[in-house]
Design a protein around this motif. Structure first.
Motif, PDB file in Angstrom:
ATOM      1  N   MET A  98       0.851  -1.170   0.000  1.00  0.00           N
ATOM      2  CA  MET A  98       0.000   0.000   0.000  1.00  0.00           C
ATOM      3  C   MET A  98       0.898   1.236   0.000  1.00  0.00           C
ATOM      4  SD  MET A  98      -1.939   1.610   3.234  1.00  0.00           S
ATOM      5  CE  MET A  98      -0.830   0.643   4.162  1.00  0.00           C
ATOM      6  N   ALA A  99       0.460   2.219  -0.744  1.00  0.00           N
ATOM      7  CA  ALA A  99       1.179   3.484  -0.779  1.00  0.00           C
ATOM      8  C   ALA A  99       0.177   4.629  -0.773  1.00  0.00           C
ATOM      9  CB  ALA A  99       2.061   3.552  -2.010  1.00  0.00           C
ATOM     10  N   ILE A 100       0.471   5.627   0.014  1.00  0.00           N
ATOM     11  CA  ILE A 100      -0.371   6.821   0.060  1.00  0.00           C
ATOM     12  C   ILE A 100       0.529   8.008  -0.247  1.00  0.00           C
ATOM     13  CG2 ILE A 100      -1.785   8.305   1.527  1.00  0.00           C
ATOM     14  CD1 ILE A 100      -2.630   5.789   3.053  1.00  0.00           C
ATOM     15  N   THR A 101       0.118   8.787  -1.244  1.00  0.00           N
ATOM     16  CA  THR A 101       0.887   9.967  -1.609  1.00  0.00           C
ATOM     17  C   THR A 101       0.002  11.196  -1.504  1.00  0.00           C
ATOM     18  OG1 THR A 101       0.356   9.671  -3.948  1.00  0.00           O
ATOM     19  CG2 THR A 101       2.422   8.712  -3.170  1.00  0.00           C
ATOM     20  N   ALA A 102       0.610  12.316  -1.145  1.00  0.00           N
ATOM     21  CA  ALA A 102      -0.103  13.591  -1.042  1.00  0.00           C
ATOM     22  C   ALA A 102       0.566  14.588  -1.976  1.00  0.00           C
ATOM     23  CB  ALA A 102      -0.077  14.100   0.390  1.00  0.00           C
ATOM     24  N   GLN A 103      -0.242  15.217  -2.819  1.00  0.00           N
ATOM     25  CA  GLN A 103       0.284  16.179  -3.787  1.00  0.00           C
ATOM     26  C   GLN A 103      -0.523  17.469  -3.716  1.00  0.00           C
ATOM     27  OE1 GLN A 103       2.972  15.747  -5.901  1.00  0.00           O
ATOM     28  NE2 GLN A 103       2.675  17.899  -6.290  1.00  0.00           N
ATOM     29  N   PRO A 104       0.066  18.555  -3.205  1.00  0.00           N
ATOM     30  CA  PRO A 104      -0.652  19.831  -3.197  1.00  0.00           C
ATOM     31  C   PRO A 104      -0.684  20.437  -4.598  1.00  0.00           C
ATOM     32  CG  PRO A 104       1.474  20.038  -2.074  1.00  0.00           C
ATOM     33  CD  PRO A 104       1.351  18.623  -2.532  1.00  0.00           C
ATOM     34  N   SER A 105      -1.724  21.194  -4.877  1.00  0.00           N
ATOM     35  CA  SER A 105      -1.800  21.913  -6.149  1.00  0.00           C
ATOM     36  C   SER A 105      -0.774  23.044  -6.128  1.00  0.00           C
ATOM     37  CB  SER A 105      -3.213  22.466  -6.376  1.00  0.00           C
ATOM     38  OG  SER A 105      -3.548  23.386  -5.367  1.00  0.00           O
ATOM     39  N   THR A 106      -0.468  23.585  -7.298  1.00  0.00           N
ATOM     40  CA  THR A 106       0.552  24.633  -7.375  1.00  0.00           C
ATOM     41  C   THR A 106       0.142  25.883  -6.606  1.00  0.00           C
ATOM     42  OG1 THR A 106      -0.362  25.338  -9.497  1.00  0.00           O
ATOM     43  CG2 THR A 106       1.523  23.853  -9.563  1.00  0.00           C
ATOM     44  N   ASP A 107      -1.173  26.149  -6.524  1.00  0.00           N
ATOM     45  CA  ASP A 107      -1.624  27.339  -5.792  1.00  0.00           C
ATOM     46  C   ASP A 107      -1.895  27.061  -4.314  1.00  0.00           C
ATOM     47  OD1 ASP A 107      -4.015  25.918  -5.865  1.00  0.00           O
ATOM     48  OD2 ASP A 107      -5.115  27.445  -6.982  1.00  0.00           O
TER      49      ASP A 107
END
Length: 101
Positions: free
Chosen positions: A1-10
Motif C-alpha cells: 500500500m502506498a499513500i501519496t499527497a500532492q498539493p496543487s501549485t496554488d
C-alpha cells in the motif's frame, strides 16, 4: 500500500492517492498525508483509482479527514472509485458527506 499527497501549485487543493488496501494498516500514513503538509488547503481530493479494498476503518479515517477539513463545511471529493469501493461508499451513505465521482 502506498499513500501519496500532492498539493496543487496554488496550495488550494490537496490530492491524496491511495494504492492497494485502504484499511487500518493505512491509518498513520493516511493521517500524515493531510496533517504533515505545509499548506492549508481549501479542497481535498481523495483519488481511489488504485484502491483495491476499503473497510470500516477506512470509512472512519475519511470521517476524521472530514472533521480536520472543517466538518460540514469541508470540501472533499472521492474520485476514481471502482465499482466495489463505490458500493461500500453508497451503502454507508457517504454520498451525503462527500462528493463522489
Amino acid at each position: 500500500m502506498a499513500i501519496t499527497a500532492q498539493p496543487s501549485t496554488d496550495g488550494q487543493e490537496l490530492t491524496i492517492a491511495i494504492q492497494g488496501r485502504f484499511d487500518f494498516g493505512a491509518h498513520q500514513e493516511f493521517r500524515d498525508a493531510y496533517e504533515r503538509v505545509s499548506i492549508a488547503p481549501k479542497r481535498y481530493v481523495i483519488d481511489l483509482e488504485g484502491t483495491t479494498y476499503l473497510d470500516s476503518s477506512a470509512l472512519g479515517m475519511l470521517l476524521l479527514l472530514r472533521d480536520h477539513a472543517g466538518g460540514d463545511h469541508a470540501r472533499i471529493s472521492l474520485v476514481n472509485c471502482n465499482p466495489d469501493v463505490r458500493k461500500i461508499l453508497s451503502i454507508s451513505n457517504f454520498g451525503q458527506l462527500f462528493q463522489i465521482t
